[in-house]
Design an enzyme around this catalytic site. Structure first.
Site, PDB file in Angstrom:
ATOM      1  N   ASN A  96      25.799 -16.501 -12.032  1.00 49.58           N
ATOM      2  CA  ASN A  96      26.656 -16.574 -13.205  1.00 49.58           C
ATOM      3  C   ASN A  96      27.877 -15.658 -13.129  1.00 49.58           C
ATOM      4  OD1 ASN A  96      27.296 -17.084 -16.151  1.00 49.58           O
ATOM      5  ND2 ASN A  96      26.844 -14.891 -16.210  1.00 49.58           N
ATOM      6  N   TYR A 163      41.206 -18.020  -9.245  1.00 45.30           N
ATOM      7  CA  TYR A 163      39.990 -18.351 -10.003  1.00 45.30           C
ATOM      8  C   TYR A 163      39.719 -19.849  -9.920  1.00 45.30           C
ATOM      9  CZ  TYR A 163      36.891 -18.731 -14.094  1.00 45.30           C
ATOM     10  OH  TYR A 163      35.843 -18.998 -14.942  1.00 45.30           O
ATOM     11  N   ALA A 165      40.715 -21.988  -7.656  1.00 46.18           N
ATOM     12  CA  ALA A 165      40.339 -22.364  -6.299  1.00 46.18           C
ATOM     13  C   ALA A 165      38.892 -21.979  -5.999  1.00 46.18           C
ATOM     14  CB  ALA A 165      41.279 -21.700  -5.296  1.00 46.18           C
ATOM     15  N   LYS A 167      36.421 -21.514  -8.163  1.00 46.62           N
ATOM     16  CA  LYS A 167      35.485 -22.299  -8.961  1.00 46.62           C
ATOM     17  C   LYS A 167      35.366 -23.726  -8.433  1.00 46.62           C
ATOM     18  CE  LYS A 167      34.066 -19.221 -11.890  1.00 46.62           C
ATOM     19  NZ  LYS A 167      32.649 -18.775 -11.886  1.00 46.62           N
ATOM     20  N   ILE A 196      34.632 -21.622 -23.632  1.00 47.46           N
ATOM     21  CA  ILE A 196      33.436 -21.100 -24.268  1.00 47.46           C
ATOM     22  C   ILE A 196      33.761 -19.779 -24.948  1.00 47.46           C
ATOM     23  CG2 ILE A 196      31.035 -20.389 -23.926  1.00 47.46           C
ATOM     24  CD1 ILE A 196      31.540 -23.327 -23.241  1.00 47.46           C
TER      25      ILE A 196
END
Length: 269
Positions: A96, A163, A165, A167, A196
């Site tokens: 996570n 970020y 790229a 993910k 979120i």
């Protein structure tokens, strides 16, 4: 349904900086615990991990935590070894950990790029490197859920190229590894959250809100979602629970998008 009784779940990034609200990792840990899983968590800040541990134990769950630098091979190995030493197995792995830094290729410093690749992507490789050999030796195998982001699927209005790229790479890493391990009783899938609302979101607002107008920025984020509101950590936790439970035993190499319809929409970015 969706019971995880006596299963051992290794979760990274489950810390909480305060008791106000729920972050994604903490909510996943709590949800899996509520379904009977034994939680073993790794987090960069031990105090934050212990806050989640206390919340889980207050509801009668079992949780142990360990300080872990997920970008450091020795630290990740120590986390995995600690879990196996205490529980003898790892049935579930949830990756996570993640962090976003703004910037495009022309403006982002090389150091920031490298840090983004390490925290968002290398961390997934390192836990997989040490956990997958354990899972494939277990008669019952195991299951991995990697938390990515819709930033890896489309531009969502923020210049965060590293970020995005990383993910996107998590999703392909998961898909390819799932095929490799499909005949070894190990499943891997990706949970792909959209916008979120979490305590971390509040920190991002301070960085991205134009002119520091946080209320307007939060309203804008809600309006980006076709369902007209951001999700919360429990939406991601529930999706993760489904993917790691036996009810999804024939699902591997897939992405479960939890985004209120953003990636299906052509009207919002």
């Amino acid at each position: 349904m969706l019971r995880l009784d006596k299963k051992v779940a290794l979760i990274t990034g489950l810390g909480q900086t305060s008791d106000d609200g729920w972050g994604i990792g903490a909510a996943i840990a709590m949800k899996l615990s509520q379904q009977g899983a034994i939680i073993f968590g790794g987090n960069r800040t031990l105090t934050a991990a212990e806050r989640t541990k206390a919340r889980i134990e207050a509801e009668g769950g079992i949780c142990h935590v360990q300080q872990t630098e997920v970008t450091d091979s020795a630290s990740v190995k120590a986390l995995v070894d600690g879990c196996v030493e205490r529980h003898g197995r790892i049935d579930i792995l949830v990756n996570n950990v993640g962090k976003s830094e703004p910037g495009c290729p022309a403006t982002m410093e090389e150091e920031i790029w490298d840090q983004q690749m390490d925290i968002n992507l290398k961390s997934v490789y390192l836990t997989s490197h040490y956990v997958l050999p354990i899972m494939e030796k277990q008669e019952s195998g195991g299951v991995v859920a990697n938390v990515s982001s819709i930033a890896g699927l489309r531009y969502i209005g923020k210049p965060q190229v590293a970020y995005s790229a990383a993910k996107a790479a998590i999703m392909q890493f998961t898909k390819a590894t799932a095929v490799i391990y499909a005949d070894r009783r190990v499943r891997l899938n990706t949970v792909v959250p959209g916008l979120i609302y979490t305590p971390y979101t509040r920190e991002l607002v301070k960085r991205y809100a134009p002119g520091g107008d946080q209320d307007t920025y939060m309203k804008m984020r809600d309006e980006q979602v076709p369902m007209e509101k951001m999700g919360d950590a429990w939406d991601v936790a529930n999706a993760t629970l489904f993917l790691v439970a036996d009810e999804s035993r024939y699902i591997t190499g897939q992405e479960l998008v939890v985004d209120g319809g953003i990636t299906s929409s052509t009207e919002r970015v």
